[in-house]
Design a protein around this motif. Structure first.
Motif, PDB file in Angstrom:
ATOM      1  N   LEU A   1      12.497   9.840   3.067  1.00 32.09           N
ATOM      2  CA  LEU A   1      12.256   9.844   5.010  1.00 32.09           C
ATOM      3  C   LEU A   1      11.597  11.340   5.995  1.00 32.09           C
ATOM      4  O   LEU A   1      12.464  11.688   5.845  1.00 32.09           O
ATOM      5  CB  LEU A   1      12.881   8.039   5.431  1.00 32.09           C
ATOM      6  CG  LEU A   1      12.730   7.364   4.120  1.00 32.09           C
ATOM      7  CD1 LEU A   1      13.292   6.255   4.817  1.00 32.09           C
ATOM      8  CD2 LEU A   1      11.120   7.078   3.401  1.00 32.09           C
TER       9      LEU A   1
ATOM     10  N   TRP B   1       1.999   3.802   1.150  1.00 36.87           N
ATOM     11  CA  TRP B   1       3.519   2.751   1.774  1.00 36.87           C
ATOM     12  C   TRP B   1       4.937   3.426   0.500  1.00 36.87           C
ATOM     13  O   TRP B   1       4.305   3.055  -0.695  1.00 36.87           O
ATOM     14  CB  TRP B   1       3.127   1.917   3.103  1.00 36.87           C
ATOM     15  CG  TRP B   1       2.999   1.130   1.832  1.00 36.87           C
ATOM     16  CD1 TRP B   1       4.173  -0.929   1.152  1.00 36.87           C
ATOM     17  CD2 TRP B   1       1.762   0.667   1.136  1.00 36.87           C
ATOM     18  NE1 TRP B   1       2.970  -1.237   0.594  1.00 36.87           N
ATOM     19  CE2 TRP B   1       1.607  -0.766   0.671  1.00 36.87           C
ATOM     20  CE3 TRP B   1       0.857   1.243   1.899  1.00 36.87           C
ATOM     21  CZ2 TRP B   1       0.449  -1.393   0.185  1.00 36.87           C
ATOM     22  CZ3 TRP B   1      -0.991   0.320   0.793  1.00 36.87           C
ATOM     23  CH2 TRP B   1      -0.869  -0.861   0.514  1.00 36.87           C
TER      24      TRP B   1
ATOM     25  N   VAL C   1       8.180   0.197   3.892  1.00 36.40           N
ATOM     26  CA  VAL C   1       8.500   1.527   4.571  1.00 36.40           C
ATOM     27  C   VAL C   1       7.005   2.169   4.653  1.00 36.40           C
ATOM     28  O   VAL C   1       6.419   2.910   3.817  1.00 36.40           O
ATOM     29  CB  VAL C   1       9.249   2.714   3.476  1.00 36.40           C
ATOM     30  CG1 VAL C   1       9.669   4.008   4.851  1.00 36.40           C
ATOM     31  CG2 VAL C   1      10.614   2.369   2.916  1.00 36.40           C
TER      32      VAL C   1
END
Length: 238
Positions: free
Chosen positions: A190, A209, A220
């Protein structure tokens, strides 16, 4: 000794190992070792791994045929090759040090930490961080592959219709595969937190995603980069 349970217990005691130590050396879960020693499991692929950890004759541990670890005369008759004469079957009683396989043994990959996974590709192969151990991977993979032990339950599927990845199972990751197809399992970082996560890669109409298999966890949708694609999984039988 007339059972695998008795032989497994005796071999572990002779190797002066606790069940937890045997788990660390062999990779067999302590719960599985306990079941074998209680007699709840009569035949198991885990027996071979335990034989290696205890430095015992695997044929003896499995069937009772052959020299026990404490036998002075470690002679075993050749069976597989008709022209091979009987020879010494050497047994030592010092548990092998981790890793179980020599680094970069053909067909093996390093089992690494999640922290090391974040920067794995920034190292030369010869300078990559120390692995917990090197383990076999039968899936086709590049030299830049590694293994991770799954943490958390976000990839544990509550449905029997989907492949599940419970905490503690091992996934094999190929970092050469950074353009996954929709639905493939990936390791991603991330961008806002540098957290490394294991999720299902999803894309549709230009949107990307990360989707957990466990509906208790949220998808996420923040920016991320793909570190590698999962090419296989290992999970001990309980």
């Amino acid at each position: 000794m007339d059972s695998i349970a008795k032989r497994a217990l005796a071999a572990r005691k002779f190797a002066k190992m606790t069940q937890k130590q045997a788990e660390a050396v062999s990779g067999v879960k302590q719960s599985s070792i306990s079941k074998i020693e209680r007699g709840d499991v009569t035949r198991s692929m885990s027996v071979l791994a335990l034989a290696r950890a205890y430095r015992a004759d695997p044929n003896w541990l499995d069937t009772g045929d052959g020299p026990a670890p404490w036998d002075e005369d470690q002679i075993r008759q050749a069976r597989d090759r008709a022209n091979e004469p009987p020879g010494p079957y050497r047994v030592t009683h010092t548990p092998p040090s981790i890793p179980s396989f020599n680094p970069r043994t053909p067909g093996t990959v390093p089992l690494i930490s999640w922290a090391d996974a974040a920067n794995w590709d920034s190292h030369e192969i010869s300078q990559q961080p120390h692995a917990e151990r090197w383990i076999p991977c039968i899936a086709h993979h590049s030299l830049q592959s590694y293994a991770l032990r799954v943490r958390g339950d976000s990839m544990t599927s509550p449905s029997g219709l989907l492949k599940s990845y419970p905490p503690g199972c091992i996934v094999f990751v190929d970092t050469a595969l950074r353009k996954p197809d929709d639905g493939e399992r990936v390791i991603a970082k991330l961008e806002d937190s540098d957290e490394v996560t294991f999720k299902v890669f999803k894309q549709d109409d230009g949107r990307r995603w990360l989707l957990p298999l466990n509906p208790k966890h949220e998808p996420v949708r923040t920016p991320f980069s793909i570190l590698g694609t999962v090419v296989g999984k290992w999970e001990d039988e309980d």
